[in-house]
Design a protein around this motif. Structure first.
Motif: not given
Ligand code: ASP
Ligand code: MG
Length: 413
Positions: A41-42, A47, A74, A137, A151-155
Motif C-alpha cells: 500500500s501507500a 492516499t 504505492e 491498488f 479505497r482499500g484496493g491493495s487487499d
C-alpha cells in the motif's frame, strides 16, 4: 518453488523503519524457500493526502487524472521495498501495475481486475529473482490509462495475485493481529478468531469490520485463496493471526462468530405512498441512479391503498436521497405526504455460518435487546446474518449485550 503473497498495509510501510521491518518478514519467507510476491500500500495517510490535493485542484476532477495522482503513493513504497530487500541481499525488483500488466476495466477509481498475466514475473523468478514487489491498488485499462481499484484496493490486488500465481497463501499484514468476534474498542471481551469462513468474513467486511476490502474476500472465496490476516507489529508464527478459509476447513462451525456494527446509518421513511404495482421500482430506481446505497427496506401494510416505505442508507447520502425523492415527486413519478430522515441510528448484526442449521438465533437476539430496553426499528436477515437498526446511543450496549449472550468470549476461533 511455491509462491507466497504478502501484502503490507499503509501502517506497515509508514516509514523507512517499518519498511525494513516488513522486508525482514519477507526475508524469513524467502529463506524458507518461497518465491514471494509482495503487494504494498501507500505509506499511511499518503492516499488521503493525494485525494485531498486532487479535490483542491479540481472539485469535479477528471477521474483518469485522479487515478494518475492517487496511484502514485504505492509506486514510492514499491521502489523503497525493493531497495530495502536488495540491501538485505534478497534479489528483488519492483513492478507498477502497468508493468505486470495488471489489466482492469475502465471504471476509474473503482476499476475491476480483468487479467493478471503471470509470464513476466514468473520469467524473473526463473532467472533467480526471489521477490516481486508490486504496487497495490493500481492497474491499466484497455485504453492504456492508469486505473485504481477503490479505497482499500491493495487487499484485492493481493488476493488476485494469489489466485493468478496459485499461491500457497495470501498473508495480509496489518495493524491488528486478526479478525475479532467484535470490535475490541467497544467490547473488551472481544476475542481473536483463529479461523473464519469466507462467507462470514464477507458479511463482517461489508458490515463495517474494516480489516479487509469486501471485494478481496469475494475474490478469495471465488478462487479459494487462503487468506491470513496478521499483525506486522508482533513476532510471527505460521499459526498467528486469523485464517479466512473455506468452511470445510473449520472443524466446529460457530452458530454466531461475530457481532458487527455500522455507526453511520440513517433511516428514511416516505410517508403515505400509493400502494400500487411499480411503486418500489419508482422509488428505488431513482435512489440507485442517484448513487444511494440502500441497505434495509421495509414496506408497511397498506391502509386504504397507501403505505409507508422505510429504507436505510449511509448518513452522508441522506441529502442525495432526499433530493432524488423530491425530484421524482415533482416529476409525478411518485407521490408521498412527507419524507422523514432519522440520522441517529446504527446497525448491529450477528453473523455466523452455524445459523444455517440452528434455529432460535433471531429470537434470542431480540430477547437480549428487549432485556436491555433497546427498541428495534428495522430488521433484516440472511441465511447467516441478522441485522437490526437501533438508536445509535444504544449501539455499544447492544454489541456488548449480544457478545455476552452468545458467549463469544468462549469461541474457540
Ligand atoms: N492506498 C490505498 C488506500 O488507502 C489502497 C490501499 O491501501 O489498499 O485506499
Ligand atoms: Mg486496508
Amino acid at each position: 518453488m511455491p509462491v507466497l503473497v504478502m501484502k503490507f498495509g499503509g501502517t506497515s510501510v509508514a516509514n523507512l523503519d517499518r519498511i525494513r521491518r516488513a522486508a525482514k518478514r519477507v526475508g524469513v519467507e524467502v529463506a524458507k524457500g518461497y518465491d514471494v510476491i509482495v503487494i504494498v500500500s501507500a505509506m499511511s495517510g499518503k492516499t488521503n493526502e493525494l485525494v485531498g490535493w486532487v479535490n483542491e485542484t479540481s472539485p469535479l476532477y477528471d477521474a483518469r487524472e485522479y487515478d494518475a495522482v492517487v496511484s502514485s503513493g504505492e509506486n514510492v513504497t514499491a521502489g523503497l521495498m525493493a531497495l530495502t530487500l536488495q540491501e538485505m541481499d534478497v534479489p528483488a525488483r519492483s513492478w507498477q501495475g502497468w508493468q505486470v500488466p495488471l489489466k482492469t476495466t475502465s471504471q476509474h477509481a473503482s476499476a475491476r481486475i480483468t487479467e493478471i498475466p503471470t509470464d513476466n514475473i514468473n520469467g524473473k523468478f526463473a532467472e533467480g529473482m526471489r521477490v516481486a514487489v508490486v504496487a497495490g491498488f493500481q492497474g491499466i485499462s484497455e485504453e492504456g490509462r492508469i486505473t485504481t481499484l477503490g479505497r482499500g484496493g491493495s487487499d484485492t490486488t493481493a488476493v488476485a495475485f494469489a489466485g493468478a500465481f496459485e499461491a500457497e497463501r495470501c498473508d495480509i499484514y496489518t495493524d491488528v493481529d486478526g479478525v475479532y468476534t467484535t470490535d475490541p474498542r467497544i467490547c473488551e471481551k472481544a476475542r481473536k478468531l483463529d479461523k473464519i469462513a469466507f462467507e462470514e468474513m464477507l458479511e463482517l467486511a461489508s458490515l463495517g469490520a474494516k480489516v479487509l476490502q469486501t471485494r478481496s474476500v469475494e475474490l478469495a472465496m471465488r478462487y479459494n485463496v487462503k487468506l491470513r490476516v496478521v499483525s506486522s507489529f508482533e513476532e510471527q508464527s505460521d499459526e498467528a493471526g486469523t485464517l479466512v478459509c473455506d468452511e470445510e476447513e473449520i472443524m466446529e462451525l460457530n452458530v454466531v462468530s461475530g457481532v458487527a456494527y455500522s455507526r453511520d446509518e440513517a433511516k428514511m421513511t416516505l410517508i403515505s405512498v400509493a400502494d400500487r404495482p411499480g411503486i418500489a421500482a419508482a422509488i428505488f430506481g431513482p435512489l440507485s441512479e442517484a448513487g444511494v446505497n440502500v441497505d434495509m427496506i421495509v414496506q408497511n401494510i397498506s391502509e386504504e391503498g397507501r403505505t409507508d416505505m422505510t429504507f436505510s442508507c449511509p448518513t452522508d447520502q441522506v441529502a442525495r436521497a432526499e433530493k432524488a425523492m423530491l425530484d421524482a415527486k415533482s416529476a409525478g413519478d411518485i407521490n408521498f405526504h412527507d419524507i422523514v430522515a432519522d440520522t441517529a441510528v446504527a446497525k448491529v448484526s450477528v453473523v455466523g455460518i452455524g445459523m444455517r442449521s440452528h434455529a432460535g438465533v433471531a429470537a434470542k437476539m431480540f430477547q437480549v435487546l428487549s432485556d436491555e430496553g433497546i427498541n428495534i426499528n428495522v430488521i433484516t436477515t440472511s441465511e447467516i446474518k441478522i441485522s437490526v437498526l437501533i438508536d445509535r446511543k444504544y449501539m455499544e450496549l447492544a454489541v456488548q449485550a449480544l457478545h455476552d449472550a452468545f458467549e463469544l468470549e468462549k469461541t474457540a476461533g
